[in-house]
Motif scaffolding. Structure first.
Motif, PDB file in Angstrom:
ATOM      1  N   UNK A 203       0.826  -1.202   0.000  1.00  0.00           N
ATOM      2  CA  UNK A 203       0.000   0.000   0.000  1.00  0.00           C
ATOM      3  C   UNK A 203       0.864   1.257   0.000  1.00  0.00           C
ATOM      4  N   UNK A 204       1.973   1.227   0.726  1.00  0.00           N
ATOM      5  CA  UNK A 204       2.898   2.359   0.728  1.00  0.00           C
ATOM      6  C   UNK A 204       3.522   2.591  -0.633  1.00  0.00           C
ATOM      7  N   UNK A 205       3.926   1.504  -1.289  1.00  0.00           N
ATOM      8  CA  UNK A 205       4.469   1.628  -2.647  1.00  0.00           C
ATOM      9  C   UNK A 205       3.425   2.196  -3.602  1.00  0.00           C
ATOM     10  N   UNK A 206       2.194   1.751  -3.432  1.00  0.00           N
ATOM     11  CA  UNK A 206       1.114   2.214  -4.298  1.00  0.00           C
ATOM     12  C   UNK A 206       0.847   3.703  -4.101  1.00  0.00           C
ATOM     13  N   UNK A 207       0.748   4.132  -2.870  1.00  0.00           N
ATOM     14  CA  UNK A 207       0.471   5.546  -2.602  1.00  0.00           C
ATOM     15  C   UNK A 207       1.649   6.416  -3.047  1.00  0.00           C
TER      16      UNK A 207
ATOM     17  N   UNK B  21       1.429   6.694  -6.747  1.00  0.00           N
ATOM     18  CA  UNK B  21       0.368   7.623  -7.130  1.00  0.00           C
ATOM     19  C   UNK B  21       0.805   9.069  -6.970  1.00  0.00           C
ATOM     20  N   UNK B  22       1.514   9.359  -5.899  1.00  0.00           N
ATOM     21  CA  UNK B  22       1.993  10.726  -5.690  1.00  0.00           C
ATOM     22  C   UNK B  22       2.987  11.137  -6.768  1.00  0.00           C
TER      23      UNK B  22
ATOM     24  N   UNK C  20       1.063  11.612 -10.053  1.00  0.00           N
ATOM     25  CA  UNK C  20       0.297  12.864 -10.092  1.00  0.00           C
ATOM     26  C   UNK C  20       1.212  14.070 -10.249  1.00  0.00           C
ATOM     27  N   UNK C  21       2.390  14.022  -9.650  1.00  0.00           N
ATOM     28  CA  UNK C  21       3.353  15.115  -9.820  1.00  0.00           C
ATOM     29  C   UNK C  21       3.819  15.206 -11.271  1.00  0.00           C
ATOM     30  N   UNK C  22       4.151  14.061 -11.864  1.00  0.00           N
ATOM     31  CA  UNK C  22       4.609  14.041 -13.256  1.00  0.00           C
ATOM     32  C   UNK C  22       3.502  14.509 -14.195  1.00  0.00           C
ATOM     33  N   UNK C  23       2.287  14.040 -13.971  1.00  0.00           N
ATOM     34  CA  UNK C  23       1.177  14.451 -14.832  1.00  0.00           C
ATOM     35  C   UNK C  23       0.864  15.933 -14.676  1.00  0.00           C
TER      36      UNK C  23
ATOM     37  N   UNK D  69     -11.329   5.273  -2.236  1.00  0.00           N
ATOM     38  CA  UNK D  69     -11.408   6.143  -1.064  1.00  0.00           C
ATOM     39  C   UNK D  69     -10.699   7.473  -1.299  1.00  0.00           C
ATOM     40  N   UNK D  70      -9.548   7.434  -1.939  1.00  0.00           N
ATOM     41  CA  UNK D  70      -8.827   8.672  -2.230  1.00  0.00           C
ATOM     42  C   UNK D  70      -9.643   9.553  -3.165  1.00  0.00           C
ATOM     43  N   UNK D  71     -10.234   8.952  -4.180  1.00  0.00           N
ATOM     44  CA  UNK D  71     -11.013   9.758  -5.126  1.00  0.00           C
ATOM     45  C   UNK D  71     -12.295  10.289  -4.500  1.00  0.00           C
ATOM     46  N   UNK D  72     -12.903   9.537  -3.591  1.00  0.00           N
ATOM     47  CA  UNK D  72     -14.119  10.030  -2.937  1.00  0.00           C
ATOM     48  C   UNK D  72     -13.820  11.114  -1.903  1.00  0.00           C
TER      49      UNK D  72
END
Length: 122
Positions: free
Chosen positions: A11-15, A18-19, A22-25, A83-86
């Motif tokens: 889960x830590x690797x996933x989050x 994602x961070x 999102x920074x690159x995008x 959950x993050x998106x909601x």
């Protein structure tokens, strides 16, 4: 307890991924004149690659069936993403959202099966 730590590490690797994604995008969106449709496609493909890598790595270290490991990891990652998106983005949940998460779970199942098969060869 060790399994819980493995899931928390995943889960830590996933989050973290994602961070970084999102920074690159965000930087790509600010610097280049790419349309939002192309950026959405790029983010979807990038997220599928993240799911594939995480599922592959979890498949290589699991002792159970690959498809079962993929379902568990895919559900955990998709629930986290939901959950993050909601929480951060106010949006209605549509059928297309569930289809999107279903595709991500299928990618994780497929990659876990490949990962467990690669473990047996090594």
């Amino acid at each position: 307890m060790e399994k819980l730590l493995n899931y928390m590490k995943t889960l830590g690797y996933f989050i973290g991924s994602l961070l970084i994604l999102s920074l690159v995008l965000s930087l790509i969106n600010l610097i280049t004149p790419i349309s939002s449709g192309a950026l959405t496609i790029f983010s979807t493909i990038s997220l599928m690659v993240i799911y594939f890598i995480i599922g592959f790595k979890r498949g290589k270290i699991t002792s159970s069936k690959g498809w079962w490991c993929g379902i568990k990891n895919g559900l955990i990652l998709c629930l986290t993403l939901l959950l993050i998106s909601l929480i951060f983005f106010v949006k209605n949940i549509k059928l297309s959202t569930f289809i999107y998460y279903g595709i991500l779970i299928l990618v994780t199942i497929f990659s876990s099966i490949i990962g467990i098969n690669k473990k047996k060869e090594s």
